[in-house]
Design a protein around this motif. Structure first.
Motif, PDB file in Angstrom:
ATOM      1  N   ASP A  89      19.090-171.228 -99.914  1.00 17.92           N
ATOM      2  CA  ASP A  89      18.369-170.754 -98.729  1.00 17.92           C
ATOM      3  C   ASP A  89      19.372-170.252 -97.696  1.00 17.92           C
ATOM      4  N   TRP A  90      20.068-169.181 -98.066  1.00 17.20           N
ATOM      5  CA  TRP A  90      21.105-168.616 -97.194  1.00 17.20           C
ATOM      6  C   TRP A  90      20.559-168.321 -95.807  1.00 17.20           C
ATOM      7  N   ALA A  91      19.425-167.663 -95.727  1.00 16.10           N
ATOM      8  CA  ALA A  91      18.855-167.290 -94.426  1.00 16.10           C
ATOM      9  C   ALA A  91      18.554-168.533 -93.592  1.00 16.10           C
ATOM     10  N   GLY A  92      18.016-169.552 -94.223  1.00 13.78           N
ATOM     11  CA  GLY A  92      17.737-170.803 -93.513  1.00 13.78           C
ATOM     12  C   GLY A  92      19.002-171.494 -93.053  1.00 13.78           C
ATOM     13  N   THR A  93      20.042-171.419 -93.873  1.00 18.49           N
ATOM     14  CA  THR A  93      21.323-172.023 -93.499  1.00 18.49           C
ATOM     15  C   THR A  93      21.917-171.325 -92.290  1.00 18.49           C
ATOM     16  N   VAL A  94      21.896-169.999 -92.313  1.00 25.37           N
ATOM     17  CA  VAL A  94      22.412-169.233 -91.174  1.00 25.37           C
ATOM     18  C   VAL A  94      21.571-169.530 -89.930  1.00 25.37           C
ATOM     19  N   ALA A  95      20.258-169.593 -90.093  1.00 23.91           N
ATOM     20  CA  ALA A  95      19.375-169.885 -88.953  1.00 23.91           C
ATOM     21  C   ALA A  95      19.670-171.270 -88.371  1.00 23.91           C
ATOM     22  N   GLN A  96      19.942-172.242 -89.232  1.00 23.83           N
ATOM     23  CA  GLN A  96      20.290-173.578 -88.745  1.00 23.83           C
ATOM     24  C   GLN A  96      21.588-173.530 -87.950  1.00 23.83           C
ATOM     25  N   MET A  97      22.564-172.788 -88.444  1.00 23.93           N
ATOM     26  CA  MET A  97      23.837-172.659 -87.734  1.00 23.93           C
ATOM     27  C   MET A  97      23.630-171.990 -86.368  1.00 23.93           C
ATOM     28  N   VAL A  98      22.772-170.973 -86.328  1.00 23.14           N
ATOM     29  CA  VAL A  98      22.459-170.317 -85.055  1.00 23.14           C
ATOM     30  C   VAL A  98      21.823-171.333 -84.108  1.00 23.14           C
ATOM     31  N   GLY A  99      20.862-172.091 -84.614  1.00 21.91           N
ATOM     32  CA  GLY A  99      20.192-173.106 -83.805  1.00 21.91           C
ATOM     33  C   GLY A  99      21.126-174.186 -83.297  1.00 21.91           C
ATOM     34  N   ASP A 100      22.173-174.464 -84.063  1.00 21.74           N
ATOM     35  CA  ASP A 100      23.156-175.479 -83.667  1.00 21.74           C
ATOM     36  C   ASP A 100      24.202-174.923 -82.712  1.00 21.74           C
ATOM     37  N   GLY A 101      24.115-173.618 -82.421  1.00 19.31           N
ATOM     38  CA  GLY A 101      25.035-173.012 -81.471  1.00 19.31           C
ATOM     39  C   GLY A 101      26.403-172.687 -82.041  1.00 19.31           C
ATOM     40  N   VAL A 102      26.499-172.563 -83.364  1.00 17.09           N
ATOM     41  CA  VAL A 102      27.767-172.215 -83.991  1.00 17.09           C
ATOM     42  C   VAL A 102      28.089-170.758 -83.660  1.00 17.09           C
ATOM     43  N   ALA A 103      29.309-170.496 -83.213  1.00 16.10           N
ATOM     44  CA  ALA A 103      29.697-169.163 -82.740  1.00 16.10           C
ATOM     45  C   ALA A 103      29.646-168.103 -83.845  1.00 16.10           C
ATOM     46  N   THR A 104      30.031-168.462 -85.043  1.00 15.88           N
ATOM     47  CA  THR A 104      30.027-167.521 -86.167  1.00 15.88           C
ATOM     48  C   THR A 104      29.176-168.113 -87.297  1.00 15.88           C
ATOM     49  N   PRO A 105      27.865-167.999 -87.195  1.00 19.65           N
ATOM     50  CA  PRO A 105      26.981-168.705 -88.131  1.00 19.65           C
ATOM     51  C   PRO A 105      27.106-168.253 -89.585  1.00 19.65           C
ATOM     52  N   ARG A 106      27.325-166.978 -89.835  1.00 17.11           N
ATOM     53  CA  ARG A 106      27.474-166.518 -91.226  1.00 17.11           C
ATOM     54  C   ARG A 106      28.767-167.039 -91.841  1.00 17.11           C
ATOM     55  N   LEU A 107      29.855-166.969 -91.090  1.00 25.49           N
ATOM     56  CA  LEU A 107      31.132-167.500 -91.573  1.00 25.49           C
ATOM     57  C   LEU A 107      31.029-169.004 -91.800  1.00 25.49           C
ATOM     58  N   ALA A 108      30.444-169.713 -90.847  1.00 25.46           N
ATOM     59  CA  ALA A 108      30.295-171.171 -90.978  1.00 25.46           C
ATOM     60  C   ALA A 108      29.427-171.529 -92.179  1.00 25.46           C
ATOM     61  N   SER A 109      28.386-170.746 -92.416  1.00 28.15           N
ATOM     62  CA  SER A 109      27.525-170.996 -93.579  1.00 28.15           C
ATOM     63  C   SER A 109      28.290-170.788 -94.874  1.00 28.15           C
ATOM     64  N   GLY A 110      29.086-169.728 -94.925  1.00 29.21           N
ATOM     65  CA  GLY A 110      29.913-169.477 -96.111  1.00 29.21           C
ATOM     66  C   GLY A 110      30.916-170.590 -96.359  1.00 29.21           C
ATOM     67  N   ILE A 111      31.564-171.037 -95.293  1.00 25.26           N
ATOM     68  CA  ILE A 111      32.531-172.140 -95.418  1.00 25.26           C
ATOM     69  C   ILE A 111      31.827-173.400 -95.901  1.00 25.26           C
ATOM     70  N   ALA A 112      30.649-173.680 -95.337  1.00 27.80           N
ATOM     71  CA  ALA A 112      29.900-174.873 -95.738  1.00 27.80           C
ATOM     72  C   ALA A 112      29.566-174.838 -97.225  1.00 27.80           C
ATOM     73  N   ILE A 113      29.126-173.689 -97.708  1.00 30.03           N
ATOM     74  CA  ILE A 113      28.758-173.581 -99.124  1.00 30.03           C
ATOM     75  C   ILE A 113      29.979-173.732-100.020  1.00 30.03           C
ATOM     76  N   VAL A 114      31.092-173.127 -99.653  1.00 31.42           N
ATOM     77  CA  VAL A 114      32.317-173.259-100.454  1.00 31.42           C
ATOM     78  C   VAL A 114      32.787-174.713-100.481  1.00 31.42           C
ATOM     79  N   MET A 115      32.775-175.351 -99.328  1.00 27.47           N
ATOM     80  CA  MET A 115      33.234-176.745 -99.278  1.00 27.47           C
ATOM     81  C   MET A 115      32.286-177.664-100.041  1.00 27.47           C
ATOM     82  N   GLU A 116      31.002-177.433 -99.902  1.00 30.39           N
ATOM     83  CA  GLU A 116      30.029-178.355-100.475  1.00 30.39           C
ATOM     84  C   GLU A 116      29.757-178.119-101.952  1.00 30.39           C
ATOM     85  N   LEU A 117      30.058-176.941-102.474  1.00 28.76           N
ATOM     86  CA  LEU A 117      29.840-176.722-103.901  1.00 28.76           C
ATOM     87  C   LEU A 117      31.150-176.776-104.688  1.00 28.76           C
TER      88      LEU A 117
END
Length: 138
Positions: free
Chosen positions: A30-58
């Motif tokens: 759920d890439w879109a949902g992940t990015v949306a969560q990052m936006v909601g959490d106030g992360v400055a670079t939500p797409r980059l943070a989502s990518g990092i999260a997926i790489v770290m977690e998988l």
């Protein structure tokens, strides 16, 4: 190292990685949902943070589970978990009923960080890819 120690290290690697593999898969699916969560959490670079999260977690947590480059992967996961704790679980900024949930999540993450740090010191054990290759276990 005996059989019981290697069994405990295998269990520890699997238990530590399970949480990240489950939720990393959800983030990737759920890439879109992940990015949306990052936006909601106030992360400055939500797409980059989502990518990092997926790489770290998988792949990185899978490396821990399989025992591949376990020591550096465990250090990376400890640092990642600390970072996510400081972004997602800032209980000191929350007032009211949500504060206890954030506080509990923050301190659970500290315990997980402790597990990763111990794994970075012990290595993966013989029942791992590292062990099969003669890397990082005593």
């Amino acid at each position: 190292m005996g059989g019981i120690e290697n069994a405990v290290l295998l269990a520890a690697r699997l238990f530590l990685a399970a949480l990240y593999l489950i939720f990393g898969w959800r983030k990737a699916a759920d890439w879109a949902g992940t990015v949306a969560q990052m936006v909601g959490d106030g992360v400055a670079t939500p797409r980059l943070a989502s990518g990092i999260a997926i790489v770290m977690e998988l792949p990185v947590s899978f490396a821990v589970a399989a025992g591949v480059f376990t020591r550096p992967a465990a250090v990376a996961m400890a640092a990642y978990t600390l970072g996510t704790s400081l972004v997602e679980h800032r209980y000191w900024t929350v007032k009211g009923p949500g504060q206890l949930d954030k506080m509990e999540a923050f301190y659970k993450n500290l315990a997980i960080i402790g597990g990763f740090l111990l794994l970075s010191v012990t290595g993966a054990g013989a029942w791992s890819i590292d062990g099969l290759c003669g890397l990082g276990w005593r």
